[in-house]
Scaffold this motif. Sequence first.
Motif, PDB file in Angstrom:
ATOM      1  N   GLU A 142     -81.329 -42.418  82.134  1.00 44.29           N
ATOM      2  CA  GLU A 142     -81.188 -43.061  83.448  1.00 44.29           C
ATOM      3  C   GLU A 142     -81.973 -42.307  84.518  1.00 44.29           C
ATOM      4  N   ARG A 143     -81.969 -40.978  84.423  1.00 45.59           N
ATOM      5  CA  ARG A 143     -82.653 -40.161  85.431  1.00 45.59           C
ATOM      6  C   ARG A 143     -84.133 -39.939  85.090  1.00 45.59           C
ATOM      7  N   LYS A 144     -84.596 -40.615  84.029  1.00 45.45           N
ATOM      8  CA  LYS A 144     -86.002 -40.571  83.619  1.00 45.45           C
ATOM      9  C   LYS A 144     -86.461 -39.178  83.178  1.00 45.45           C
ATOM     10  N   LEU A 145     -85.529 -38.396  82.666  1.00 50.36           N
ATOM     11  CA  LEU A 145     -85.899 -37.104  82.078  1.00 50.36           C
ATOM     12  C   LEU A 145     -86.222 -37.257  80.596  1.00 50.36           C
ATOM     13  N   LEU A 146     -85.783 -38.402  80.036  1.00 49.72           N
ATOM     14  CA  LEU A 146     -85.959 -38.652  78.608  1.00 49.72           C
ATOM     15  C   LEU A 146     -86.652 -39.999  78.447  1.00 49.72           C
ATOM     16  N   ARG A 147     -87.774 -40.005  77.697  1.00 49.66           N
ATOM     17  CA  ARG A 147     -88.450 -41.278  77.425  1.00 49.66           C
ATOM     18  C   ARG A 147     -87.976 -41.831  76.093  1.00 49.66           C
ATOM     19  N   ASP A 148     -87.954 -43.147  75.960  1.00 43.62           N
ATOM     20  CA  ASP A 148     -87.466 -43.783  74.729  1.00 43.62           C
ATOM     21  C   ASP A 148     -86.099 -43.242  74.353  1.00 43.62           C
ATOM     22  N   GLY A 149     -85.254 -43.068  75.354  1.00 47.50           N
ATOM     23  CA  GLY A 149     -83.925 -42.500  75.118  1.00 47.50           C
ATOM     24  C   GLY A 149     -82.900 -43.557  74.758  1.00 47.50           C
ATOM     25  N   ILE A 150     -81.847 -43.649  75.567  1.00 42.15           N
ATOM     26  CA  ILE A 150     -80.754 -44.570  75.246  1.00 42.15           C
ATOM     27  C   ILE A 150     -80.045 -44.972  76.530  1.00 42.15           C
ATOM     28  N   GLU A 151     -79.776 -46.280  76.645  1.00 45.64           N
ATOM     29  CA  GLU A 151     -79.097 -46.787  77.849  1.00 45.64           C
ATOM     30  C   GLU A 151     -77.587 -46.686  77.674  1.00 45.64           C
ATOM     31  N   TRP A 152     -76.878 -46.654  78.796  1.00 43.73           N
ATOM     32  CA  TRP A 152     -75.409 -46.664  78.751  1.00 43.73           C
ATOM     33  C   TRP A 152     -74.918 -47.862  77.927  1.00 43.73           C
ATOM     34  N   GLY A 153     -73.970 -47.610  77.049  1.00 38.58           N
ATOM     35  CA  GLY A 153     -73.312 -48.685  76.320  1.00 38.58           C
ATOM     36  C   GLY A 153     -74.087 -49.255  75.141  1.00 38.58           C
ATOM     37  N   ASP A 154     -75.286 -48.724  74.865  1.00 33.30           N
ATOM     38  CA  ASP A 154     -76.119 -49.288  73.794  1.00 33.30           C
ATOM     39  C   ASP A 154     -75.657 -48.727  72.437  1.00 33.30           C
ATOM     40  N   HIS A 155     -74.715 -49.428  71.814  1.00 30.31           N
ATOM     41  CA  HIS A 155     -74.118 -48.866  70.595  1.00 30.31           C
ATOM     42  C   HIS A 155     -75.093 -48.882  69.422  1.00 30.31           C
ATOM     43  N   ARG A 156     -75.996 -49.863  69.384  1.00 26.53           N
ATOM     44  CA  ARG A 156     -76.945 -49.908  68.254  1.00 26.53           C
ATOM     45  C   ARG A 156     -77.918 -48.731  68.318  1.00 26.53           C
ATOM     46  N   ARG A 157     -78.424 -48.432  69.495  1.00 28.01           N
ATOM     47  CA  ARG A 157     -79.323 -47.280  69.650  1.00 28.01           C
ATOM     48  C   ARG A 157     -78.542 -45.984  69.360  1.00 28.01           C
ATOM     49  N   ALA A 158     -77.275 -45.979  69.750  1.00 31.49           N
ATOM     50  CA  ALA A 158     -76.450 -44.795  69.466  1.00 31.49           C
ATOM     51  C   ALA A 158     -76.334 -44.583  67.953  1.00 31.49           C
ATOM     52  N   GLU A 159     -76.126 -45.677  67.217  1.00 32.87           N
ATOM     53  CA  GLU A 159     -76.031 -45.555  65.747  1.00 32.87           C
ATOM     54  C   GLU A 159     -77.325 -44.983  65.167  1.00 32.87           C
ATOM     55  N   GLU A 160     -78.461 -45.510  65.648  1.00 26.79           N
ATOM     56  CA  GLU A 160     -79.766 -44.996  65.158  1.00 26.79           C
ATOM     57  C   GLU A 160     -79.895 -43.503  65.445  1.00 26.79           C
ATOM     58  N   LEU A 161     -79.517 -43.148  66.666  1.00 25.25           N
ATOM     59  CA  LEU A 161     -79.682 -41.742  67.051  1.00 25.25           C
ATOM     60  C   LEU A 161     -78.745 -40.820  66.273  1.00 25.25           C
ATOM     61  N   VAL A 162     -77.541 -41.300  65.962  1.00 18.74           N
ATOM     62  CA  VAL A 162     -76.624 -40.471  65.178  1.00 18.74           C
ATOM     63  C   VAL A 162     -77.256 -40.156  63.818  1.00 18.74           C
ATOM     64  N   VAL A 163     -77.821 -41.173  63.187  1.00 16.30           N
ATOM     65  CA  VAL A 163     -78.447 -40.952  61.873  1.00 16.30           C
ATOM     66  C   VAL A 163     -79.669 -40.030  62.040  1.00 16.30           C
ATOM     67  N   ASP A 164     -80.505 -40.296  63.043  1.00 17.82           N
ATOM     68  CA  ASP A 164     -81.692 -39.447  63.260  1.00 17.82           C
ATOM     69  C   ASP A 164     -81.301 -37.999  63.550  1.00 17.82           C
ATOM     70  N   THR A 165     -80.190 -37.829  64.239  1.00 19.45           N
ATOM     71  CA  THR A 165     -79.752 -36.464  64.565  1.00 19.45           C
ATOM     72  C   THR A 165     -79.318 -35.724  63.299  1.00 19.45           C
ATOM     73  N   ALA A 166     -78.629 -36.421  62.410  1.00 22.29           N
ATOM     74  CA  ALA A 166     -78.184 -35.777  61.169  1.00 22.29           C
ATOM     75  C   ALA A 166     -79.374 -35.269  60.360  1.00 22.29           C
ATOM     76  N   TYR A 167     -80.496 -35.995  60.443  1.00 20.98           N
ATOM     77  CA  TYR A 167     -81.684 -35.598  59.666  1.00 20.98           C
ATOM     78  C   TYR A 167     -82.751 -34.947  60.546  1.00 20.98           C
ATOM     79  N   ARG A 168     -82.411 -34.693  61.805  1.00 19.46           N
ATOM     80  CA  ARG A 168     -83.338 -34.059  62.768  1.00 19.46           C
ATOM     81  C   ARG A 168     -84.672 -34.801  62.843  1.00 19.46           C
ATOM     82  N   ARG A 169     -84.594 -36.129  62.914  1.00 17.79           N
ATOM     83  CA  ARG A 169     -85.814 -36.944  63.019  1.00 17.79           C
ATOM     84  C   ARG A 169     -86.049 -37.357  64.465  1.00 17.79           C
ATOM     85  N   GLY A 170     -87.301 -37.333  64.939  1.00 18.61           N
ATOM     86  CA  GLY A 170     -87.638 -37.828  66.277  1.00 18.61           C
ATOM     87  C   GLY A 170     -86.774 -37.194  67.349  1.00 18.61           C
TER      88      GLY A 170
END
Length: 580
Positions: free
Chosen positions: A326-354
């Motif tokens: 929201e504060r534009k410190l992160l590009r291609d980040g995640i919007e409030w309430g976006d559960h699908r992007r959150a799911e993607e990021l959880v998986v990417d975080t487990a494997y340290r991807r992107g």
Amino acid sequence: MDYIGGRGFAARILWEFMPPGADPLGPDNLLVFAGGPLSGSAVNAGKIVVAAKSPLTGGYGDGNIGSLFATNLRKAGFDGVVIRGVARRPSYIYIENGRGYVLPAEALWGTTAGVCERRLKDVYGKGSGVICIGPAGENLVRYSVVLSQEGRAGGRPGMGAVMGSKRLKAIVAIGDMEPPLAEPREVKRLFTESAKDIKGKEGYPFWVRQGTMMTIEWSQNASVLPSYNFREGVFEYWRMIDGYSMEAAKVAQRSCPICVMPCGNVVRDYEGALAELDYENVAMLGSNLGIGHLGYVAKLNRLADELGFDTISLGAVLGFAMEATERKLLRDGIEWGDHRRAEELVVDTAYRRGLGALLAEGVKRMSEKLGGGSHEWAMHVKGLEISAYDCHAAPAMALAYGTSPIGAHHKDAWIIAWEVRTGRFDYSEAKVDKLIEMQRIRGGIFETMVGCRFPWVELGFNLEWYLKVFKAATGYPITFDEYYEVADRIYTLIRALWIRELGGWSVEMDIPPARWFKEPLAKGPIAGSKLDYEKYLWMLRKYYEKRGWDERGVPRESTLRRLKLEYTIQQLSKHVNIQP
Ligand code: SF4
């Protein structure tokens, strides 16, 4: 008797046998699993403490986990297990009746926690106790945990990563010995008596229906439900994620072993798979992210349990990423309430991807990397993400987070219910006294006897009972005053361990993030509230004084000697000037 067991045992072992300054993810760190005198023998005591130097905070880290592993380990003849070094290849440990074996685990490496446990149970039987890590632990995510029984998790400050760094996927325990008890018949009698008492409590039926999920409604009403990265204490869609919504979706109940008041609420997520919910994970993965749909929250929670994340820190990390976007410190980040992007990021975080590679580092390191003043809303203390109670109008709870021995966790002093009931806007010595009393009981008695606090906290079960069962289990009578001294010793030892490992100390380490002091609540019945920095500091100094620590938060020499911690003085003196 100076350290009892559990956390006391772990802290003493780490001080004694871990080389100062050890790399948390290196061979010298020790991963300690420590039971206590109640483990496996008393009601709600199917638990074990897991501790190590934390890769998230750099200081002392621990947690407890309910698992058959805890009860079986004692039946196998062990009070604890200490793991040092690094295995040459992925391995697991098998423990049976007085013996332990290190075995290859290539076939398990890469599996989710649930798959790993099921495979080991296929081999060793349903009655075997298994603790393991998921991919997040293998990939050294700094807030990965140790897991068991599809939903039980412990060791928030990265105990899963420590296990992964040792290439240890799992530990299995089987045993058919009796835990050594001074008066086994009396322990059994006390078990039966306490189970009857607990089940007869007024609040019991509702507890079994909702467990900790009842707290969503309480937190909303008290304006402490973390929302939008702790900006607010109320959430507009709270009814969609509260205990009643959970009841409507509930399909089963799970519990830790030998529990008489089960609290594991199992629901189906929006894809139909099973997930276990409690207050902390629903608040942090729901309201804190602006997600007002229990099925979405359940899916995130299921992913966290399968992949091996601490759900509290995961919710804080995602909330921080949403605000940074929201504060534009992160590009291609995640919007409030976006559960699908959150799911993607959880998986990417487990494997340290992107972007997941950054999220795997936790809120403190993310903030250091992103800059832009984000440290003011990076919601952690000492590097550990804050658990699910907003403190804009709760100074004692803020102090509980500030002084918790592992970083911002509510385990040691859940003072907020008392504080809201008795005067939430005060800054008083009485609050400091109450906080220390809670730390002595919750962080001292329960973490060293090693049992679940909920019978006492939630149903008003008599605390005296624990001293009775302690005597029956160990043969040693103990009073509250004696136990409080043990608790004080452990708190001061843990503070010494932090100072030794960080190479010094500053008061800032015990202060929660600037958001609570600078940005008032904008919504709800107590809009406009925020903490007062100077008054918080006054309470913190009182806390130090009562603990026998100096104005910097460093234990005084007289305190170290009184608590029989003289052995820490020489090493501490290398880092700080110890005052008399
Ligand atoms: S009350 Fe909940 S946390 Fe405590 S022992 Fe029972 S299932 Fe485990």
